[in-house]
Scaffold this motif. Structure first.
Motif, PDB file in Angstrom:
ATOM      1  N   SER A 235      15.306  -0.669   2.809  1.00 43.88           N
ATOM      2  CA  SER A 235      14.271  -0.937   3.801  1.00 43.88           C
ATOM      3  C   SER A 235      13.889  -2.407   3.820  1.00 43.88           C
ATOM      4  CB  SER A 235      13.032  -0.084   3.486  1.00 43.88           C
ATOM      5  OG  SER A 235      12.454  -0.512   2.253  1.00 43.88           O
TER       6      SER A 235
ATOM      7  N   PHE B  28      10.982  -3.681   3.314  1.00 41.09           N
ATOM      8  CA  PHE B  28      10.144  -4.008   2.165  1.00 41.09           C
ATOM      9  C   PHE B  28      10.995  -4.202   0.912  1.00 41.09           C
ATOM     10  CE2 PHE B  28       7.830  -2.606  -1.639  1.00 41.09           C
ATOM     11  CZ  PHE B  28       6.807  -3.539  -1.644  1.00 41.09           C
ATOM     12  N   ASP B  29      12.004  -3.344   0.749  1.00 42.37           N
ATOM     13  CA  ASP B  29      12.892  -3.491  -0.410  1.00 42.37           C
ATOM     14  C   ASP B  29      13.588  -4.836  -0.386  1.00 42.37           C
ATOM     15  OD1 ASP B  29      12.128  -0.999  -1.160  1.00 42.37           O
ATOM     16  OD2 ASP B  29      14.007   0.011  -0.639  1.00 42.37           O
TER      17      ASP B  29
ATOM     18  N   MET C 258       1.488  -0.948   1.415  1.00 40.89           N
ATOM     19  CA  MET C 258       2.672  -0.103   1.282  1.00 40.89           C
ATOM     20  C   MET C 258       2.302   1.271   0.735  1.00 40.89           C
ATOM     21  SD  MET C 258       4.905  -1.915   2.614  1.00 40.89           S
ATOM     22  CE  MET C 258       6.141  -0.651   2.402  1.00 40.89           C
ATOM     23  N   MET C 259       1.400   1.329  -0.230  1.00 42.26           N
ATOM     24  CA  MET C 259       0.994   2.621  -0.771  1.00 42.26           C
ATOM     25  C   MET C 259       0.156   3.394   0.241  1.00 42.26           C
ATOM     26  SD  MET C 259       0.250   1.744  -4.802  1.00 42.26           S
ATOM     27  CE  MET C 259       0.332   3.468  -5.306  1.00 42.26           C
TER      28      MET C 259
ATOM     29  N   THR D  62       0.734   3.461   3.355  1.00 38.41           N
ATOM     30  CA  THR D  62       1.681   4.027   4.317  1.00 38.41           C
ATOM     31  C   THR D  62       2.452   5.209   3.750  1.00 38.41           C
ATOM     32  OG1 THR D  62       3.388   2.445   3.640  1.00 38.41           O
ATOM     33  CG2 THR D  62       1.962   1.806   5.477  1.00 38.41           C
ATOM     34  N   GLY D  63       2.197   5.545   2.479  1.00 33.38           N
ATOM     35  CA  GLY D  63       2.821   6.719   1.887  1.00 33.38           C
ATOM     36  C   GLY D  63       3.887   6.448   0.854  1.00 33.38           C
ATOM     37  N   PHE D  64       4.093   5.178   0.502  1.00 32.18           N
ATOM     38  CA  PHE D  64       5.079   4.851  -0.536  1.00 32.18           C
ATOM     39  C   PHE D  64       4.556   5.290  -1.901  1.00 32.18           C
ATOM     40  CE2 PHE D  64       7.349   2.716   2.589  1.00 32.18           C
ATOM     41  CZ  PHE D  64       8.497   2.126   2.081  1.00 32.18           C
ATOM     42  N   SER D  65       5.368   6.016  -2.636  1.00 30.41           N
ATOM     43  CA  SER D  65       5.010   6.400  -4.001  1.00 30.41           C
ATOM     44  C   SER D  65       5.389   5.270  -4.957  1.00 30.41           C
ATOM     45  CB  SER D  65       5.737   7.681  -4.401  1.00 30.41           C
ATOM     46  OG  SER D  65       7.130   7.439  -4.538  1.00 30.41           O
TER      47      SER D  65
ATOM     48  N   GLN E 207       9.068   4.943  -5.233  1.00 27.92           N
ATOM     49  CA  GLN E 207       9.690   4.288  -4.073  1.00 27.92           C
ATOM     50  C   GLN E 207       9.472   2.781  -4.118  1.00 27.92           C
ATOM     51  OE1 GLN E 207       7.681   6.805  -1.139  1.00 27.92           O
ATOM     52  NE2 GLN E 207       9.692   7.515  -0.418  1.00 27.92           N
ATOM     53  N   LEU E 208       8.286   2.380  -4.545  1.00 28.47           N
ATOM     54  CA  LEU E 208       8.014   0.955  -4.663  1.00 28.47           C
ATOM     55  C   LEU E 208       8.883   0.304  -5.736  1.00 28.47           C
ATOM     56  CD1 LEU E 208       4.103   0.903  -4.425  1.00 28.47           C
ATOM     57  CD2 LEU E 208       5.729   0.164  -2.684  1.00 28.47           C
TER      58      LEU E 208
ATOM     59  N   ARG F 185      11.997   0.852  -6.264  1.00 30.07           N
ATOM     60  CA  ARG F 185      13.406   0.737  -5.899  1.00 30.07           C
ATOM     61  C   ARG F 185      13.920  -0.706  -5.901  1.00 30.07           C
ATOM     62  NH1 ARG F 185      13.895   4.483  -0.638  1.00 30.07           N
ATOM     63  NH2 ARG F 185      12.432   2.830  -0.023  1.00 30.07           N
TER      64      ARG F 185
END
Length: 376
Positions: A2, A4-5, A89-90, A92-95, A98-99, A101
């Motif tokens: 993504s 963000f990644d 980011m959190m 928006t639903g990022f666990s 996921q962060l 990664r």
């Protein structure tokens, strides 16, 4: 991957490059100072000094990269938290997993770098460095051709040259050999030359005298000579076939170690297995360092007072993992059958990072639950 990644990975790599450059420079300069004193005092040139420092660089980089990965991970995470980017980011639903990664991608990239160094570049540089040290040890000129100084190249040997002519002749030689118990021989000569031969270097002296003192009988015998050859090969040691050290051996050879192969290389089976499995396990400490730095800071929430307590905790956890690594090294060094313990610090570090990420996710769910309860 993504956006963000990619964004976080680019930040990690940029800061990692900066911190790696700084740490390598500091470590390398500290090492180069002692190496400079050693080589220059032995009469070596600046080119030899640069060659030696370059050959020590791969091992320095191997040691520094995991530390640089940890510092970069902590710095980037702290900055993203202070600028509320992680909050967004959190939200928006990022666990937390996921962060993490991009941190995993970053850690694996550094792990690959360290693995290439550990398996290829460091053994090759150590082999070349050992060869160059052997060549310099056999270079008689660098050890003996020093004007106006009494040298002691070996126990019981004293050597002095008044002057070296432009043609390479040694003028006014003084050499004392007291290696034989009960006898001391002193050679003096007007001039001498260093000559290479199949049996080693020789010092050919002209127009001189040899005085031999027998200490038991206190008798002195004097022999004058027009020319005399003194074997320096016995003094500096004959050039023998050098056995490679454990650090120079290829990884497959180390992993296939046995009592017979260890004896052939003049080492132990435990030392070979230790080196081989460390080359596999230690690179993953870069991944562990990055994840611990990220996960620890993520448990701290988002405070305007900063995350200094979490930063301190991440340092403590990293020291704990390193303590486990040192303990595993000591254990395997004593018993070759304990080699699986080498992988314990990596497993423990990944386990700590997973627990911290889970705690960060739980704290986030509890916080959201409280907010919803208050709102209702």
């Amino acid at each position: 991957m993504s956006k963000f990644d990619r964004y976080m990975l680019s930040q990690l790599m940029m800061l990692f490059g900066f911190f790696a450059l700084v740490l390598v420079s500091v470590y390398w300069i500290n090492r180069a100072v002692s190496l400079f004193d050693q080589l220059i005092s032995d009469g070596q040139s600046a080119w030899v000094f640069l060659e030696f420092t370059a050959l020590t660089l791969p091992n320095v980089i191997r040691l520094v990269l995991p530390v640089a990965a940890f510092v970069a991970s902590v710095y980037v995470t702290n900055r993203l938290a202070s600028e509320s980017e992680l909050v967004v980011m959190m939200a928006t639903g990022f666990s937390p997993f996921q962060l993490a990664r991009p941190v995993v991608y970053f850690g694996l990239a550094v792990t690959l770098m360290v693995a290439v160094l550990a398996h290829v570049l460091v053994p090759a540089s150590r082999t070349k460095l050992a060869e160059r040290r052997g060549e310099i040890a056999e270079n008689v000129a660098s050890r003996f051709l020093t004007e106006g100084t009494f040298l002691h190249p070996a126990s019981g040997i004293t050597f002095y040259i008044r002057e070296i002519s432009p043609r390479g002749e040694l003028e006014d030689i003084f050499l004392t050999d007291a290696r034989t118990p009960g006898r001391r021989t002193t050679y003096t000569a007007d001039r001498a030359l260093l000559v290479k031969s199949e049996t080693g270097p020789k010092l050919v002296m002209f127009e001189g005298m040899a005085q031999t003192l027998a200490t038991a009988t206190a008798s002195l015998s004097v022999t004058r000579f027009a020319d005399f050859s003194y074997d320096l090969g016995a003094l500096i040691g004959a050039a023998a076939d050098r056995l490679p050290s454990v650090e120079e051996l290829p990884t497959p050879v180390l992993l296939a170690a046995s009592a017979d192969s260890a004896a052939a290389y003049g080492t132990t089976e435990a030392a070979m297995l230790l080196e081989g499995h460390e080359r596999i396990a230690r690179p993953f400490l870069a991944l562990v360092s990055a994840l611990i730095g990220f996960a620890t800071l993520l448990t701290g929430g988002f405070s305007r007072f900063g995350l200094w307590r979490q930063i301190a905790l991440s340092v403590v956890l990293l020291v704990f993992v390193q303590f486990l690594a040192n303990g595993a090294t000591s254990l395997v060094a004593r018993s070759s059958s304990a080699w699986p313990a080498i992988y314990l610090p990596v497993a423990a570090g990944l386990g700590i990072a997973a627990v911290l990420l889970a705690l960060a996710g739980r704290a986030r769910r509890v916080h959201h639950g409280l907010v919803a309860a208050v709102a209702s």
